[in-house]
Motif scaffolding. Structure first.
Motif, PDB file in Angstrom:
ATOM      1  N   GLY A  26      36.568  47.690  43.475  1.00 21.89           N
ATOM      2  CA  GLY A  26      36.503  47.336  44.888  1.00 21.89           C
ATOM      3  C   GLY A  26      37.866  47.499  45.532  1.00 21.89           C
ATOM      4  N   GLY A  27      38.364  46.432  46.156  1.00 18.76           N
ATOM      5  CA  GLY A  27      39.676  46.475  46.791  1.00 18.76           C
ATOM      6  C   GLY A  27      40.814  46.148  45.860  1.00 18.76           C
ATOM      7  N   LEU A  28      40.493  45.944  44.570  1.00 12.87           N
ATOM      8  CA  LEU A  28      41.513  45.592  43.584  1.00 12.87           C
ATOM      9  C   LEU A  28      41.968  46.837  42.840  1.00 12.87           C
ATOM     10  N   VAL A  29      43.275  47.078  42.830  1.00 15.03           N
ATOM     11  CA  VAL A  29      43.846  48.222  42.121  1.00 15.03           C
ATOM     12  C   VAL A  29      44.971  47.729  41.213  1.00 15.03           C
ATOM     13  N   ILE A  30      44.826  47.962  39.922  1.00 14.37           N
ATOM     14  CA  ILE A  30      45.846  47.571  38.948  1.00 14.37           C
ATOM     15  C   ILE A  30      46.462  48.833  38.375  1.00 14.37           C
ATOM     16  N   ASN A  31      47.784  48.962  38.517  1.00  7.76           N
ATOM     17  CA  ASN A  31      48.508  50.079  37.933  1.00  7.76           C
ATOM     18  C   ASN A  31      49.144  49.611  36.634  1.00  7.76           C
ATOM     19  N   VAL A  32      48.509  49.991  35.519  1.00  9.42           N
ATOM     20  CA  VAL A  32      48.988  49.538  34.215  1.00  9.42           C
ATOM     21  C   VAL A  32      50.366  50.103  33.904  1.00  9.42           C
ATOM     22  N   LYS A  33      50.632  51.302  34.389  1.00 10.66           N
ATOM     23  CA  LYS A  33      51.907  51.968  34.080  1.00 10.66           C
ATOM     24  C   LYS A  33      53.076  51.293  34.775  1.00 10.66           C
ATOM     25  N   THR A  34      52.916  50.976  36.055  1.00 16.35           N
ATOM     26  CA  THR A  34      54.024  50.364  36.810  1.00 16.35           C
ATOM     27  C   THR A  34      53.918  48.852  36.873  1.00 16.35           C
ATOM     28  N   HIS A  35      52.814  48.299  36.346  1.00 14.45           N
ATOM     29  CA  HIS A  35      52.585  46.850  36.353  1.00 14.45           C
ATOM     30  C   HIS A  35      52.600  46.288  37.770  1.00 14.45           C
ATOM     31  N   GLU A  36      51.922  47.020  38.649  1.00 10.78           N
ATOM     32  CA  GLU A  36      51.770  46.577  40.033  1.00 10.78           C
ATOM     33  C   GLU A  36      50.292  46.361  40.320  1.00 10.78           C
ATOM     34  N   CYS A  37      50.024  45.455  41.239  1.00 14.58           N
ATOM     35  CA  CYS A  37      48.646  45.135  41.578  1.00 14.58           C
ATOM     36  C   CYS A  37      48.522  45.040  43.096  1.00 14.58           C
ATOM     37  N   GLN A  38      47.433  45.595  43.619  1.00 15.41           N
ATOM     38  CA  GLN A  38      47.154  45.513  45.049  1.00 15.41           C
ATOM     39  C   GLN A  38      45.745  44.990  45.268  1.00 15.41           C
ATOM     40  N   LEU A  39      45.589  44.222  46.308  1.00 17.11           N
ATOM     41  CA  LEU A  39      44.283  43.721  46.699  1.00 17.11           C
ATOM     42  C   LEU A  39      44.094  44.020  48.181  1.00 17.11           C
ATOM     43  N   ASP A  40      43.075  44.823  48.491  1.00 19.13           N
ATOM     44  CA  ASP A  40      42.826  45.253  49.867  1.00 19.13           C
ATOM     45  C   ASP A  40      44.080  45.881  50.480  1.00 19.13           C
ATOM     46  N   GLU A  41      44.736  46.735  49.671  1.00 16.39           N
ATOM     47  CA  GLU A  41      45.910  47.515  50.076  1.00 16.39           C
ATOM     48  C   GLU A  41      47.149  46.656  50.349  1.00 16.39           C
ATOM     49  N   LYS A  42      47.125  45.402  49.890  1.00 16.25           N
ATOM     50  CA  LYS A  42      48.285  44.535  50.028  1.00 16.25           C
ATOM     51  C   LYS A  42      48.766  44.136  48.632  1.00 16.25           C
ATOM     52  N   ASP A  95      39.422  34.218  45.937  1.00 19.86           N
ATOM     53  CA  ASP A  95      38.113  34.480  45.347  1.00 19.86           C
ATOM     54  C   ASP A  95      37.364  33.164  45.176  1.00 19.86           C
ATOM     55  N   SER A  96      36.126  33.117  45.578  1.00 17.89           N
ATOM     56  CA  SER A  96      35.321  31.896  45.534  1.00 17.89           C
ATOM     57  C   SER A  96      34.736  31.683  44.146  1.00 17.89           C
ATOM     58  N   VAL A  97      34.699  30.418  43.717  1.00 21.25           N
ATOM     59  CA  VAL A  97      34.076  30.087  42.437  1.00 21.25           C
ATOM     60  C   VAL A  97      32.557  30.215  42.549  1.00 21.25           C
ATOM     61  N   GLU A  98      32.010  29.716  43.664  1.00 22.26           N
ATOM     62  CA  GLU A  98      30.563  29.715  43.854  1.00 22.26           C
ATOM     63  C   GLU A  98      30.018  31.116  44.114  1.00 22.26           C
ATOM     64  N   HIS A  99      30.721  31.900  44.907  1.00 22.04           N
ATOM     65  CA  HIS A  99      30.279  33.257  45.246  1.00 22.04           C
ATOM     66  C   HIS A  99      31.432  34.235  45.019  1.00 22.04           C
ATOM     67  N   PRO A 100      31.771  34.473  43.753  1.00 24.75           N
ATOM     68  CA  PRO A 100      32.944  35.305  43.453  1.00 24.75           C
ATOM     69  C   PRO A 100      32.724  36.774  43.777  1.00 24.75           C
ATOM     70  N   LYS A 101      33.758  37.370  44.332  1.00 29.28           N
ATOM     71  CA  LYS A 101      33.754  38.814  44.562  1.00 29.28           C
ATOM     72  C   LYS A 101      34.324  39.532  43.357  1.00 29.28           C
ATOM     73  N   TYR A 102      35.184  38.834  42.618  1.00 31.23           N
ATOM     74  CA  TYR A 102      35.854  39.469  41.489  1.00 31.23           C
ATOM     75  C   TYR A 102      35.575  38.749  40.172  1.00 31.23           C
ATOM     76  N   ILE A 103      36.174  37.584  39.967  1.00 27.70           N
ATOM     77  CA  ILE A 103      36.078  36.911  38.669  1.00 27.70           C
ATOM     78  C   ILE A 103      34.907  35.928  38.662  1.00 27.70           C
TER      79      ILE A 103
END
Length: 234
Positions: free
Chosen positions: A140-156, A214-222
């Motif tokens: 979705g809007g989550l991007v994890i760069n394993v090589k650079t160890h950077e993470c973005q959520l909704d382009e932020k 991220d909501s516990v009741e209605h999670p988008k991710y976890i």
């Protein structure tokens, strides 16, 4: 170059004992018996790990941990004379990576220091054999760069501690699977001191959800699979 470790404890005997065991393992140790002295060291010295006593006069270990986390991502291990769950949870919520309850075995503390440093170095190293595309985990809007160890959520940028990054990376790598707390624990720390009463993963998941909104009741991710573990849906 030796790894540099900050040890903060107002009980001189304990601080010196910890320093002795760490130095015997070829670590460079800076020992502080007062919180203000420790904050000066945090400000002016590049550390690889910090060991903080919670019960300090004037400024407690929680506050020092919070200040460290505002600018640095190196591991923090909390030492507490209390065996109260709320103290452990508070420390983890502030960004601590591990905790030990006094009295503790110095050799176990050294083992945990080594485990945290191994993980921290893996988190910071960027030499991977895979190409750039293979190092990206996208959901979705989550991007994890394993090589650079950077993470973005909704382009932020999503600012994570090494522990949080590792947990999120494992869940994304095993997307669609339910991953137990024990599997997550061993995947992050590679250690054997997990017990079923250990709530370390639970607290880090809670912290991740707060950062990701991220909501516990209605999670988008976890998603929590009660009694089993956690998963990120396909």
């Amino acid at each position: 170059m030796k790894d540099k470790i900050l040890v903060v404890d107002d009980e001189k005997e304990i601080a010196d004992l910890v320093a002795f065991y760490l130095e015997s393992e070829a670590f460079e140790v800076v020992t502080c018996y007062q919180a203000k002295e420790a904050l000066e060291q945090v400000k002016n010295t590049q550390f690889d790990l910090a060991i903080l006593d919670i019960m300090l006069p004037e400024i407690n270990g929680f506050e020092i941990c919070k200040i460290i986390r505002e600018s640095y991502h190196y591991p923090v291990i909390m030492l507490t004379a209390k065996d109260e769950e709320i103290d452990k949870i508070r420390g983890l919520m502030l960004g601590a990576d591990d905790y030990m309850t006094k009295p503790f075995r110095p050799l176990e503390l050294v083992a945990r220091v080594k485990a945290q440093l191994r993980r921290y170095k893996r988190y910071n190293q960027s030499q991977l054999t895979e190409g750039q595309d293979a190092s990206l985990l996208v959901h979705g809007g989550l991007v994890i760069n394993v090589k650079t160890h950077e993470c973005q959520l909704d382009e932020k940028p999503l600012v994570l501690t090494p522990t949080e990054f590792s947990i999120l990376k494992i869940l994304c790598e095993r997307k669609g699977e339910v991953v137990s707390s024990e599997d997550l624990f061993h995947g992050v720390w590679k250690d054997e001191y997990y017990s079923k009463s250990n709530n370390t993963i639970t607290v880090h998941i809670r912290h991740l959800r707060e950062k990701m909104k991220d909501s516990v009741e209605h999670p988008k991710y976890i998603k929590t699979v009660w009694g089993v573990g956690y998963k990120i849906e396909n």
